[in-house]
Design an enzyme around this catalytic site. Structure first.
Site, short mmCIF file in Angstrom:
data_model
loop_
_atom_site.label_atom_id
_atom_site.label_comp_id
_atom_site.label_asym_id
_atom_site.label_seq_id
_atom_site.Cartn_x
_atom_site.Cartn_y
_atom_site.Cartn_z
N LYS A 13 27.64 15.70 46.82
CA LYS A 13 28.34 16.13 48.03
C LYS A 13 27.49 17.11 48.83
O LYS A 13 27.37 16.98 50.04
CB LYS A 13 29.69 16.78 47.65
CG LYS A 13 30.71 15.77 47.16
CD LYS A 13 31.93 16.43 46.52
CE LYS A 13 32.84 15.37 45.92
NZ LYS A 13 33.98 15.93 45.18
N ASP B 223 39.76 17.91 51.26
CA ASP B 223 40.17 16.93 50.25
C ASP B 223 41.52 16.30 50.59
O ASP B 223 41.91 15.30 50.01
CB ASP B 223 40.28 17.62 48.87
CG ASP B 223 39.17 17.20 47.92
OD1 ASP B 223 38.52 16.17 48.18
OD2 ASP B 223 38.98 17.90 46.91
N GLN C 189 36.46 21.64 43.42
CA GLN C 189 36.23 20.47 42.58
C GLN C 189 37.19 20.47 41.39
O GLN C 189 37.27 21.45 40.64
CB GLN C 189 34.77 20.47 42.09
CG GLN C 189 34.37 19.24 41.30
CD GLN C 189 34.37 17.96 42.15
OE1 GLN C 189 33.99 17.97 43.31
NE2 GLN C 189 34.83 16.88 41.56
#
Ligand SMILES: NC(=O)c1ccc[n+]([C@@H]2O[C@H](COP(=O)([O-])OP(=O)(O)OC[C@H]3O[C@@H](n4cnc5c(N)ncnc54)[C@H](OP(=O)(O)O)[C@@H]3O)[C@@H](O)[C@H]2O)c1
Length: 298
Positions: free
Chosen positions: A52, A119, A96
């Site tokens: 990412k 997200d 994460q």
């Protein structure tokens, strides 16, 4: 023979578009800022985070990883998130998952500013995706993997051609199955969500014109579960053992059996996976634009 849906190429095109948008934002202020919070060194998470960060930087995004020890407490992670919420140079925050055992994951997700929630997991964004009808709000931060699946389906069938199709999504997780079902509803598919308690899964799958597998069970979807001419999207990423000891990635679909029956199918790897990261970059640009517009209105 099925059309093999090339997620790698689609993701490269999307990243290129994002890089152009990042350059525009940079030319009129600063590039979008993305911070990825990683607690501990879970090997798969560490690898995802590296990808990412690298892809974001390649697109010109000001991206950095905030690393915390595996022993970080809920309070410590909350403090980091709140600091990022306050930082005007940060447009996107991604924590994460999974977080280390004992950390209150829900409290962390709830603490992220919904306007920076790239997200798309904050209940505000989840609620907007599910509760309102009509077209997708253009400023909505949608979870990246389901968004990637939708883009691949639109590219394969044409956006308008999704309307009225029977779609079966196997898997009801909050990060893939449920939001994807919402997205397909928005595109006017007739959607069934199947899961581990579904009575006759094979029969449900056979009805699908669009079949999505987001389960985490290698090769669960067999050839005779798939209708001739169905479009199949395989979200699963499973590492299976091989004789040389190195292991291999496979999806949730028994590819060799399903491919001859499908009209189109995503491979694993090289299907949905690359789209997930590209959609994260697209969400970061979306968040940056929306925050700029909001700042102008103030
Ligand atoms: N390509 C990408 O970028 C990407 C991103 C995210 C995830 N993934 C992969 O996608 C897969 C799913 O991820 P996830 O996070 O959604 O997983 P998850 O949270 O474990 O959810 C799995 C879902 O599959 C259902 N399920 C499990 N066994 C089943 C069975 N035998 N028959 C029917 N349904 C079954 C579960 O049902 P219940 O709800 O009844 O338990 C659950 O809804 C994994 O392989 C993951 O690695 C890929």
């Amino acid at each position: 023979m099925a059309t093999i849906i090339d997620g790698k190429a689609a993701a490269a095109r999307l990243r290129e578009r994002v890089a152009g948008e990042v350059a525009e934002l940079a030319a009129t202020g600063r590039p979008p800022g993305l911070r990825v919070v990683l607690a501990g060194e879970h090997p798969a998470s560490a690898a995802y985070v590296r990808t990412k960060e690298k892809m974001a930087r390649e697109a010109g995004i000001d991206a950095a990883v905030v690393r915390l020890p595996a022993e970080a407490s809920t309070a410590e992670i909350l403090e980091v998130v709140q600091g990022l919420n306050r930082d005007p140079e940060v447009d996107g925050i991604l924590v994460q998952l999974p977080l280390p055992a004992g950390v209150d994951e829900q409290a962390i997700v709830l603490a992220i500013d919904p306007a920076k929630d790239v997200d798309g997991f904050h209940p505000w964004n989840v609620g907007r995706l599910g509760s309102l009808t009509g077209d997708l709000p253009p400023d909505l931060l949608v979870p990246c993997t389901p968004m990637g699946c939708l883009l691949l389906l639109e590219q394969t069938l044409g956006r308008e051609a999704l309307a009225g199709r029977r779609a079966v999504v196997v898997g009801r997780s909050a990060i893939v199955g449920k939001p994807l079902a919402q997205l397909l509803l928005r595109r006017h598919c007739t959607v069934t969500i199947a899961h581990s308690r579904t009575r006759d899964l094979a029969e449900e799958c056979r009805r699908a014109e669009i079949l999505v597998a987001a389960v985490g069970r290698p090769g669960l979807i067999r050839g005779d579960w798939v209708a001739e001419g169905a479009v199949v999207v395989d979200v699963g990423i499973n590492r299976i053992a091989t004789e040389d000891g190195r292991g291999r990635l496979v999806g949730d679909v028994a590819y060799a059996e399903v491919e001859p029956r499908a009209a189109a199918i995503t491979p694993v790897p090289g299907g949905v996976g690359p789209m997930t990261v590209a959609c994260l970059l697209a969400n970061t640009v979306l968040a940056a634009r929306a925050r700029r517009a909001a700042a102008r209105e103030r």
